[in-house]
Write an enzyme that holds these catalytic residues in place. Structure first.
Site, PDB file in Angstrom:
ATOM      1  N   LEU A  21       0.801  -1.127  -0.119  1.00 49.04           N
ATOM      2  CA  LEU A  21       0.086   0.099   0.089  1.00 49.04           C
ATOM      3  C   LEU A  21       0.873   1.373   0.035  1.00 49.04           C
ATOM      4  O   LEU A  21       0.314   2.379  -0.685  1.00 49.04           O
ATOM      5  CB  LEU A  21      -0.956  -0.100   1.089  1.00 49.04           C
ATOM      6  CG  LEU A  21      -1.944  -1.036   1.266  1.00 49.04           C
ATOM      7  CD1 LEU A  21      -2.843  -1.073   2.518  1.00 49.04           C
ATOM      8  CD2 LEU A  21      -2.947  -1.026   0.077  1.00 49.04           C
ATOM      9  N   GLY A  22       2.008   1.366   0.675  1.00 48.87           N
ATOM     10  CA  GLY A  22       2.735   2.416   0.625  1.00 48.87           C
ATOM     11  C   GLY A  22       4.229   2.071   1.421  1.00 48.87           C
ATOM     12  O   GLY A  22       4.369   1.133   2.022  1.00 48.87           O
ATOM     13  N   GLY A  24       7.461   4.232   3.243  1.00 51.34           N
ATOM     14  CA  GLY A  24       8.134   5.299   3.801  1.00 51.34           C
ATOM     15  C   GLY A  24       9.546   5.255   4.237  1.00 51.34           C
ATOM     16  O   GLY A  24      10.137   3.969   3.876  1.00 51.34           O
ATOM     17  N   MET A  26      10.842   4.840   7.173  1.00 51.57           N
ATOM     18  CA  MET A  26      11.004   4.054   8.398  1.00 51.57           C
ATOM     19  C   MET A  26      10.428   2.714   8.301  1.00 51.57           C
ATOM     20  O   MET A  26      10.233   1.894   9.205  1.00 51.57           O
ATOM     21  CB  MET A  26      10.570   4.745   9.733  1.00 51.57           C
ATOM     22  CG  MET A  26      11.473   6.065  10.148  1.00 51.57           C
ATOM     23  SD  MET A  26      13.134   5.749   9.965  1.00 51.57           S
ATOM     24  CE  MET A  26      13.368   4.456  11.363  1.00 51.57           C
ATOM     25  N   GLU A  87      -7.481  -1.840  10.673  1.00 53.36           N
ATOM     26  CA  GLU A  87      -8.427  -1.762   9.549  1.00 53.36           C
ATOM     27  C   GLU A  87      -7.910  -1.567   8.196  1.00 53.36           C
ATOM     28  O   GLU A  87      -7.276  -0.428   7.910  1.00 53.36           O
ATOM     29  CB  GLU A  87      -9.212  -0.997  10.180  1.00 53.36           C
ATOM     30  CG  GLU A  87     -10.684  -0.948   9.180  1.00 53.36           C
ATOM     31  CD  GLU A  87     -11.813   0.038   9.549  1.00 53.36           C
ATOM     32  OE1 GLU A  87     -12.917   0.192   9.006  1.00 53.36           O
ATOM     33  OE2 GLU A  87     -11.309   0.895  10.446  1.00 53.36           O
ATOM     34  N   ASP A 132       1.040  16.209  12.910  1.00 52.25           N
ATOM     35  CA  ASP A 132       1.227  16.203  11.463  1.00 52.25           C
ATOM     36  C   ASP A 132      -0.207  15.966  10.690  1.00 52.25           C
ATOM     37  O   ASP A 132      -0.364  15.154   9.799  1.00 52.25           O
ATOM     38  CB  ASP A 132       2.137  14.795  11.202  1.00 52.25           C
ATOM     39  CG  ASP A 132       2.550  14.776   9.812  1.00 52.25           C
ATOM     40  OD1 ASP A 132       2.617  16.091   9.237  1.00 52.25           O
ATOM     41  OD2 ASP A 132       3.169  13.652   9.215  1.00 52.25           O
ATOM     42  N   LYS A 134      -2.709  16.998   8.142  1.00 53.11           N
ATOM     43  CA  LYS A 134      -2.598  17.525   6.552  1.00 53.11           C
ATOM     44  C   LYS A 134      -3.545  16.656   5.908  1.00 53.11           C
ATOM     45  O   LYS A 134      -3.786  15.674   6.371  1.00 53.11           O
ATOM     46  CB  LYS A 134      -1.217  17.591   6.153  1.00 53.11           C
ATOM     47  CG  LYS A 134      -0.651  15.966   6.191  1.00 53.11           C
ATOM     48  CD  LYS A 134       0.887  16.078   5.780  1.00 53.11           C
ATOM     49  CE  LYS A 134       1.559  14.754   5.697  1.00 53.11           C
ATOM     50  NZ  LYS A 134       3.128  14.699   5.409  1.00 53.11           N
ATOM     51  N   ALA A 136      -3.194  14.671   3.438  1.00 59.00           N
ATOM     52  CA  ALA A 136      -2.567  13.326   3.067  1.00 59.00           C
ATOM     53  C   ALA A 136      -2.962  12.263   4.293  1.00 59.00           C
ATOM     54  O   ALA A 136      -2.506  11.221   4.070  1.00 59.00           O
ATOM     55  CB  ALA A 136      -1.238  13.330   2.671  1.00 59.00           C
TER      56      ALA A 136
END
Length: 326
Positions: A21-22, A24, A26, A87, A132, A134, A136
């Site tokens: 899914l993504g 980053g 870390m 989830e 954080d 935002k 996104a």
């Protein structure tokens, strides 16, 4: 390890990885399915080379998500890599929505903003500062009934209260955590000493971007943006876009423009309240200005019912005096 190499593997003998899914700096987020129950989950894995500070942040994120959102499991793999099963959401974040479909209307932004206020209020009541906020990190899942329900994601750099003799802050004195365009002046000065008011600022910047596809503080470089946040006043919500000028004529836009400007005020006292849940109180204040007295649970300086002005019948015009012919 490459993120794609996780696809097809079974984690902890229970979760079969189906997709990435993504990814980053870390960690990586995977879409998996329980081998026995069959339901889908989102699994967040930390990189094996992450240091002890980021491991503690990961544990804090797991505790925060378990108190606010749906968390299914937390543990470690055979090689010691910590994982978090949450989830699995289907949809897209608000950043993808506005830059694909265009800016939101004032009514949509108000609706989403109030939902984010309630989520932040729940976190602030637990002593958690997100740091954080935002577009996104605001996810809009697809629901069967078609209704909109915003999910506040990514508590990875959030600030937590201390537990016993363990210090609650893992942030160094000179560490800079967050997205600079959405950071408050006090967060730019010191991410370690911020409180819930920094989330209010970030939410005000978020609402500005949702309706204008721009930021209230402009700059050509990171240094110019930080300088504008520390010194300048935020730009008015009515931007140069024709769509924004048309929306400013609606009944809900002027009140929300004032609320957004208040959230992005350098003086923290304008964003403060005596209660532990500043965001939820701010949400009630905005809702009262939208729909009037029925939504106000009590009389206070932040949630004062609106007294409608009586509409008096127009008086009959007086007859004009004509000069006498004699």
């Amino acid at each position: 390890m490459d993120a794609e190499s996780w696809v097809g593997r079974t984690l902890d003998e229970r979760y079969r990885v189906e997709d990435v899914l993504g990814e980053g700096g870390m960690g990586v987020v995977l879409a998996a399915r329980h081998v026995v129950l069959g339901h889908g989950v989102a699994i967040k894995l930390m990189r094996p080379d992450a240091g002890p500070v980021w491991r503690r942040r990961f544990e804090q994120e797991a505790r925060a998500c378990s108190q606010i959102d749906n968390v299914y499991d937390f543990g470690e793999l055979d090689d010691g890599t910590p994982f978090l099963a949450m989830e699995l959401l289907e949809g897209r974040d608000l950043a993808d929505k506005i830059y694909s479909d265009g800016p939101l209307s004032a009514a949509e932004a108000i609706d989403y903003g109030l939902q984010v206020c309630e989520a932040l209020g729940a976190a602030h009541a637990l002593g958690i500062v997100h740091r954080d906020v935002k577009p996104a990190n605001l996810f809009l899942p697809q629901r069967p009934d078609g209704s909109a329900c915003i999910k506040l994601l990514d508590f990875g750099i959030s600030k937590h209260p201390p537990e016993g003799n363990v210090p609650g802050s893992l942030t160094g004195t000179h560490a800079l955590l967050g997205s600079p365009q959405f950071m408050s002046p006090e967060q730019l000065a010191s991410s370690r000493s911020v409180d819930a008011r920094t989330d209010i600022w970030s939410l005000g910047v978020t609402l500005f971007e949702l309706m204008t596809l721009d930021y209230p503080f402009a700059g050509g470089s990171l240094a110019e943006i930080c300088t504008a946040i520390m010194r300048d006043e935020p730009r008015r919500l009515r931007g140069d876009r024709p769509s924004c000028r048309r929306r400013s004529k609606t009944s809900s836009m002027p009140a929300w423009r004032r609320t957004s400007a208040t959230a992005c005020n350098q003086r923290t006292s304008w964003r403060s309240d005596s209660g532990p849940s500043r965001a939820s109180i701010w949400a009630r204040r905005s809702r009262c200005r939208r729909v009037g007295p029925p939504a106000c649970p009590r009389r206070s300086s932040w949630a004062r019912p609106i007294t409608p002005r009586p509409i008096w019948p127009r008086s009959r015009p007086r007859p004009r005096c004509r000069a006498s012919p004699h």
